[in-house]
Motif scaffolding. Structure first.
Motif, PDB file in Angstrom:
ATOM      1  N   SER A  39       0.820  -1.213   0.000  1.00  0.00           N
ATOM      2  CA  SER A  39       0.000   0.000   0.000  1.00  0.00           C
ATOM      3  C   SER A  39       0.854   1.264   0.000  1.00  0.00           C
ATOM      4  O   SER A  39       0.320   2.367  -0.114  1.00  0.00           O
ATOM      5  CB  SER A  39      -0.940   0.002   1.199  1.00  0.00           C
ATOM      6  OG  SER A  39      -0.211  -0.166   2.391  1.00  0.00           O
ATOM      7  N   MET A  75      -6.245  -9.722   1.819  1.00  0.00           N
ATOM      8  CA  MET A  75      -6.710  -8.488   1.189  1.00  0.00           C
ATOM      9  C   MET A  75      -5.797  -8.158   0.024  1.00  0.00           C
ATOM     10  O   MET A  75      -4.684  -8.663  -0.064  1.00  0.00           O
ATOM     11  CB  MET A  75      -6.764  -7.333   2.190  1.00  0.00           C
ATOM     12  CG  MET A  75      -5.424  -6.845   2.685  1.00  0.00           C
ATOM     13  SD  MET A  75      -5.566  -5.684   4.062  1.00  0.00           S
ATOM     14  CE  MET A  75      -6.338  -4.258   3.301  1.00  0.00           C
ATOM     15  N   GLU A  76      -6.285  -7.293  -0.862  1.00  0.00           N
ATOM     16  CA  GLU A  76      -5.464  -6.927  -2.011  1.00  0.00           C
ATOM     17  C   GLU A  76      -4.249  -6.146  -1.535  1.00  0.00           C
ATOM     18  O   GLU A  76      -4.313  -5.417  -0.549  1.00  0.00           O
ATOM     19  CB  GLU A  76      -6.292  -6.091  -2.986  1.00  0.00           C
ATOM     20  CG  GLU A  76      -7.351  -6.920  -3.693  1.00  0.00           C
ATOM     21  CD  GLU A  76      -8.132  -6.107  -4.694  1.00  0.00           C
ATOM     22  OE1 GLU A  76      -7.621  -5.095  -5.172  1.00  0.00           O
ATOM     23  OE2 GLU A  76      -9.271  -6.506  -4.972  1.00  0.00           O
ATOM     24  N   GLU A  79      -4.644  -2.433  -0.984  1.00  0.00           N
ATOM     25  CA  GLU A  79      -5.864  -1.983  -0.319  1.00  0.00           C
ATOM     26  C   GLU A  79      -5.578  -1.292   1.023  1.00  0.00           C
ATOM     27  O   GLU A  79      -4.655  -1.666   1.750  1.00  0.00           O
ATOM     28  CB  GLU A  79      -6.781  -3.188  -0.088  1.00  0.00           C
ATOM     29  CG  GLU A  79      -8.228  -2.835  -0.107  1.00  0.00           C
ATOM     30  CD  GLU A  79      -9.092  -4.073  -0.318  1.00  0.00           C
ATOM     31  OE1 GLU A  79     -10.218  -3.899  -0.728  1.00  0.00           O
ATOM     32  OE2 GLU A  79      -8.642  -5.198  -0.064  1.00  0.00           O
ATOM     33  N   ILE A  81      -7.995   0.078   4.314  1.00  0.00           N
ATOM     34  CA  ILE A  81      -9.382   0.034   4.811  1.00  0.00           C
ATOM     35  C   ILE A  81      -9.468   0.564   6.241  1.00  0.00           C
ATOM     36  O   ILE A  81      -8.633   0.218   7.086  1.00  0.00           O
ATOM     37  CB  ILE A  81      -9.910  -1.424   4.755  1.00  0.00           C
ATOM     38  CG1 ILE A  81     -10.030  -1.879   3.299  1.00  0.00           C
ATOM     39  CG2 ILE A  81     -11.246  -1.566   5.463  1.00  0.00           C
ATOM     40  CD1 ILE A  81     -10.375  -3.338   3.142  1.00  0.00           C
TER      41      ILE A  81
ATOM     42  N   LYS B  11     -13.158   1.585   2.390  1.00  0.00           N
ATOM     43  CA  LYS B  11     -11.866   1.862   1.761  1.00  0.00           C
ATOM     44  C   LYS B  11     -11.462   3.304   2.043  1.00  0.00           C
ATOM     45  O   LYS B  11     -12.278   4.221   1.885  1.00  0.00           O
ATOM     46  CB  LYS B  11     -11.958   1.649   0.256  1.00  0.00           C
ATOM     47  CG  LYS B  11     -12.002   0.185  -0.140  1.00  0.00           C
ATOM     48  CD  LYS B  11     -11.912   0.022  -1.642  1.00  0.00           C
ATOM     49  CE  LYS B  11     -11.826  -1.457  -1.981  1.00  0.00           C
ATOM     50  NZ  LYS B  11     -11.573  -1.703  -3.395  1.00  0.00           N
ATOM     51  N   SER B 130      -1.538   4.822  -5.137  1.00  0.00           N
ATOM     52  CA  SER B 130      -2.891   4.494  -4.676  1.00  0.00           C
ATOM     53  C   SER B 130      -3.997   5.334  -5.301  1.00  0.00           C
ATOM     54  O   SER B 130      -5.164   5.052  -5.085  1.00  0.00           O
ATOM     55  CB  SER B 130      -2.956   4.658  -3.154  1.00  0.00           C
ATOM     56  OG  SER B 130      -1.937   3.911  -2.548  1.00  0.00           O
TER      57      SER B 130
END
Lengths: 94, 225
Positions: A39, A75-76, A79, A81, B11, B130
């Protein structure tokens, strides 16, 4: 540097959910987030950014709990969250 | 009193992702193929993009570009030499572009019908990872002067790319660049990624690149009538 943008988005989500659940900002004591392995977030930088944003606001009691997930199956990899918000309801005074 | 937990499961970049998805649909419905170019600073993005714009204009296509930098409009000036319409976003310290920045720029732009919109992101191998900008294609560039191991060092960014360009191939020999190893490393973090070997100086790889890009645009538009 992009951690400040991410911290800002976290705070917006917390505000939105706290408001929807009629939770006072000052009752939010923790925010749990999960980060995928790729991430591209530096945890200390995110902590510092979050602290900087919430200090001297009604959310200043909130701490950020970061869980990094290295298992691709869970999880990706990119990602990010917000999983939960911890709330400590203040005692009612008689 | 025991603390209680409010489940959120949202998210973090949901707002950006939602906007980017809307923008992607809008661009495609208008027949505009959008690509987002990411790389480290100095990888040769601007030169290769300038050449790409020129080649597409020569083929009779309408092209435009938005370029992001911390300061100066130098890259916009360079890209304008191609004859394309170009807008510069100066982020003043922000290390990446976000969907809302592209939306604001796009809405303020009085531009006619176009076939391609290119977004040259801020030169950075971490922060742009991202942020979806509403693109249909993410292009990652890796110059031979950076070394073959960059994809392994920055897997997050290269993992999000649809295609990779090895740039400055005219310097490969001088840098003792091992392109086989570089491609292996790209494949390790993004299996199946298409790779082009290019040089902005000699235009090596340009025809193949433009043909591929045109093909991708047509497929994308056909898939989203």
């Amino acid at each position: 540097m992009h951690e400040l943008s991410i911290a800002n988005e976290i705070l917006k989500i917390v505000q939105e959910h706290a408001s929807a659940a009629n939770v006072k900002a000052s009752d939010v004591t923790a925010v749990g987030i999960r980060l995928g392995a790729w991430s591209c977030v530096q945890e200390q930088s995110l902590q510092n950014s979050f602290r900087w944003l919430v200090d001297q606001t009604p959310f200043e009691s909130a701490r950020l709990e970061i869980q990094r997930i290295d298992e691709v199956q869970e999880m990706e990899v990119q990602e990010m969250i917000v999983e939960w918000i911890e709330i400590q309801d203040q005692k009612q005074e008689n | 009193m025991e603390p209680r937990i409010l489940q959120v499961r949202t998210k973090i970049l949901k707002a950006n992702d939602t906007l980017a998805r809307q923008m992607r649909q809008e661009f495609l419905s208008r027949g505009i193929f959008v690509s987002n170019w990411v790389s480290s600073p100095g990888s040769g993005k601007t030169l290769w993009l300038e050449n790409t714009l020129r080649q597409l204009i020569d083929r009779g296509l309408q092209v435009a570009a938005i370029v992001g930098d911390l300061e100066t409009d130098r890259d916009a000036q360079r890209l304008e030499r191609s004859g394309a319409c170009v807008r510069q976003i100066m982020t003043h310290g922000l290390c990446h572009l976000e969907a809302d920045m592209i939306r604001k720029e796009w809405e303020a732009w009085d531009i006619g019908p176009i076939d391609y919109l290119f977004i040259e992101n801020v030169g950075n191998l971490v922060c742009p990872t991202s942020w979806d900008l509403g693109e249909s294609l993410r292009v990652g560039l890796l110059s031979v002067t950076e070394g073959e191991d960059k994809p392994l060092k920055y897997p997050g960014l290269f993992n999000t790319c649809d295609v990779a360009l090895l740039t400055k191939m005219d310097l490969a020999q001088a840098c003792e660049f091992d392109q086989v190893l570089a491609i292996e490393n790209l494949q390790a973090v993004r299996p199946g990624i298409e790779v082009f070997e290019t040089s902005g100086k000699t235009l090596e790889g340009m025809d193949l690149w433009i043909d591929w890009l045109e093909n991708r645009r047509k497929i994308s538009l056909l898939s989203n009538p």
